[in-house]
Enzyme design. Structure first.
Site, mmCIF file in Angstrom:
data_model
loop_
_atom_site.group_PDB
_atom_site.id
_atom_site.type_symbol
_atom_site.label_atom_id
_atom_site.label_comp_id
_atom_site.label_asym_id
_atom_site.label_seq_id
_atom_site.Cartn_x
_atom_site.Cartn_y
_atom_site.Cartn_z
ATOM 1 N N CYS A 1 7.998 2.627 10.955
ATOM 2 C CA CYS A 1 7.206 3.746 11.479
ATOM 3 C C CYS A 1 6.398 3.301 12.701
ATOM 4 C CB CYS A 1 6.267 4.268 10.401
ATOM 5 S SG CYS A 1 5.192 5.603 10.961
ATOM 6 N N CYS B 1 11.117 4.354 7.943
ATOM 7 C CA CYS B 1 11.403 5.776 8.040
ATOM 8 C C CYS B 1 12.616 6.087 7.169
ATOM 9 C CB CYS B 1 11.678 6.149 9.489
ATOM 10 S SG CYS B 1 11.773 7.922 9.754
ATOM 11 N N CYS C 1 3.988 4.895 14.078
ATOM 12 C CA CYS C 1 2.676 5.558 14.091
ATOM 13 C C CYS C 1 1.548 4.680 13.558
ATOM 14 C CB CYS C 1 2.739 6.847 13.281
ATOM 15 S SG CYS C 1 3.990 7.992 13.865
ATOM 16 N N CYS D 1 5.655 14.000 8.845
ATOM 17 C CA CYS D 1 5.311 12.726 9.463
ATOM 18 C C CYS D 1 3.828 12.749 9.803
ATOM 19 C CB CYS D 1 6.160 12.529 10.718
ATOM 20 S SG CYS D 1 5.920 10.964 11.549
#
Length: 84
Positions: A53, A72, A55, A83
């Site tokens: 990920c 993911c 993020c 998400c």
């Protein structure tokens, strides 16, 4: 910032679209956000060989890639269908 390989981008777009279709997950209403996430996933594929990920901040990406929770579709994505 380096750009991901086109092959990795294509693979991640296919994955994201397929996951959304199968799971009932929606893409972000702002296409630029989805594009940034897919690009980050592709960059991690190039760097780590895993769709980690993009993020989150990781002290050690390689160590984190060995764990399942932020790959993911991460645990949050699978549970909440979005998400973060």
């Amino acid at each position: 910032m380096a750009e991901p390989k086109q092959e990795s981008l294509d693979k991640m777009w296919k994955y994201v679209k397929g996951f959304a279709e199968k799971s009932g997950t929606a893409m972000h209403p702002m296409p630029a956000v989805t594009e940034a996430v897919v690009k980050g996933l592709a960059m991690h594929m190039d760097e780590l060989g895993k769709p980690l990920c993009p993020c989150n901040f990781y002290k050690d990406k390689a160590a984190e890639a060995k764990l399942r929770r932020w790959m993911c579709a991460c645990d949050e994505m699978q549970i909440y269908k979005y998400c973060h």
